[in-house]
Design a protein around this motif. Structure first.
Motif, mmCIF file in Angstrom:
data_model
loop_
_atom_site.group_PDB
_atom_site.id
_atom_site.type_symbol
_atom_site.label_atom_id
_atom_site.label_comp_id
_atom_site.label_asym_id
_atom_site.label_seq_id
_atom_site.Cartn_x
_atom_site.Cartn_y
_atom_site.Cartn_z
ATOM 1 N N GLN A 36 0.822 -1.220 0.000
ATOM 2 C CA GLN A 36 0.000 0.000 0.000
ATOM 3 C C GLN A 36 0.860 1.277 0.000
ATOM 4 O OE1 GLN A 36 -3.306 -0.039 -0.291
ATOM 5 N NE2 GLN A 36 -3.122 -2.251 -0.446
ATOM 6 N N LEU A 38 2.925 2.976 -2.285
ATOM 7 C CA LEU A 38 2.800 3.994 -3.337
ATOM 8 C C LEU A 38 1.479 4.756 -3.253
ATOM 9 C CD1 LEU A 38 4.547 2.543 -6.502
ATOM 10 C CD2 LEU A 38 5.117 4.610 -5.255
ATOM 11 N N PRO A 39 0.343 4.087 -3.096
ATOM 12 C CA PRO A 39 -0.908 4.855 -2.945
ATOM 13 C C PRO A 39 -0.884 5.769 -1.713
ATOM 14 C CG PRO A 39 -1.405 2.552 -3.388
ATOM 15 C CD PRO A 39 0.075 2.643 -3.194
ATOM 16 N N LYS A 42 1.381 8.788 -2.538
ATOM 17 C CA LYS A 42 0.710 9.647 -3.519
ATOM 18 C C LYS A 42 -0.346 10.516 -2.822
ATOM 19 C CE LYS A 42 -1.236 9.390 -8.129
ATOM 20 N NZ LYS A 42 -1.705 8.519 -9.202
ATOM 21 N N THR A 43 -1.149 9.924 -1.958
ATOM 22 C CA THR A 43 -2.167 10.656 -1.212
ATOM 23 C C THR A 43 -1.525 11.670 -0.273
ATOM 24 O OG1 THR A 43 -3.667 8.770 -1.322
ATOM 25 C CG2 THR A 43 -4.133 10.416 0.365
ATOM 26 N N LYS A 78 9.248 2.662 -9.702
ATOM 27 C CA LYS A 78 7.808 2.946 -9.630
ATOM 28 C C LYS A 78 7.551 4.327 -9.017
ATOM 29 C CE LYS A 78 6.524 -1.898 -9.038
ATOM 30 N NZ LYS A 78 6.054 -2.890 -8.055
ATOM 31 N N LEU A 79 8.311 4.666 -7.981
ATOM 32 C CA LEU A 79 8.159 5.963 -7.329
ATOM 33 C C LEU A 79 8.479 7.092 -8.315
ATOM 34 C CD1 LEU A 79 7.639 7.572 -4.692
ATOM 35 C CD2 LEU A 79 10.087 7.347 -4.210
ATOM 36 N N LYS A 81 8.181 7.066 -11.515
ATOM 37 C CA LYS A 81 7.116 7.177 -12.514
ATOM 38 C C LYS A 81 5.862 7.805 -11.905
ATOM 39 C CE LYS A 81 8.632 3.340 -15.384
ATOM 40 N NZ LYS A 81 8.396 1.958 -15.797
ATOM 41 N N THR A 82 5.615 7.510 -10.631
ATOM 42 C CA THR A 82 4.416 8.017 -9.952
ATOM 43 C C THR A 82 4.559 9.485 -9.578
ATOM 44 O OG1 THR A 82 4.036 5.804 -9.033
ATOM 45 C CG2 THR A 82 2.844 7.615 -8.016
ATOM 46 N N LEU A 83 5.739 9.875 -9.069
ATOM 47 C CA LEU A 83 5.972 11.246 -8.612
ATOM 48 C C LEU A 83 7.275 11.797 -9.209
ATOM 49 C CD1 LEU A 83 5.070 10.625 -4.864
ATOM 50 C CD2 LEU A 83 3.666 11.831 -6.537
#
Length: 136
Positions: A36, A38-39, A42-43, A78-79, A81-83
């Motif tokens: 949980q 990455l979500p 992000k939040t 992944k991080l 790409k996400t942020l």
């Protein structure tokens, strides 16, 4: 100035710590199940002004990479790409788990409380962040 978020990455649980907006004080934030993570980040970044992310760099005594570095590298991709707008720094995290456990003893936590691995992870993230702040 924004906050700095520190991550003590683990394959099951990940400890998180954060600075205040002035980047003076490092405080434990929480421990999150790694699946949980990455979500959650992000939040958190949407609600708080995060300027930088610091991730622990696990090393062996001979300075070679720890086995867990493979998992951390996958997470970092992944991080990124996400942020992509938030820079990531790495900090040597050798001995942080042992130091976290000693901190729990020194602060008077009972034996049952010291077995709480989530708390150890959160304290470890705080130590990683404090080390980063001290090096600046």
């Amino acid at each position: 100035m924004g906050r700095i978020l520190a991550i003590d990455y683990g394959t099951k649980r990940t400890g998180l710590a954060v600075t205040d907006e002035m980047q003076i004080i490092a405080s434990g934030l929480t421990t999150v199940e790694t699946k949980q993570l990455l979500p959650f980040i992000k939040t958190y970044v949407l609600t708080e002004n995060v300027e930088k992310i610091v991730v622990g760099l696990p090393k062996q005594m001979d300075n070679s990479a720890s086995e867990s570095e493979v998992y951390i590298q996958k997470f970092l991709v992944k991080l990124g790409k996400t942020l992509p707008q938030i820079p990531v720094d790495r900090v040597d995290e050798r001995f942080t788990s042992k130091m976290a456990f000693q901190t729990m003893i020194d602060s008077g936590l009972k034996k049952k409380q010291r077995k709480n691995k989530a708390l150890v992870d959160e304290i470890s993230a705080t130590l990683i962040l404090q080390s980063y702040l001290s090096s600046k």
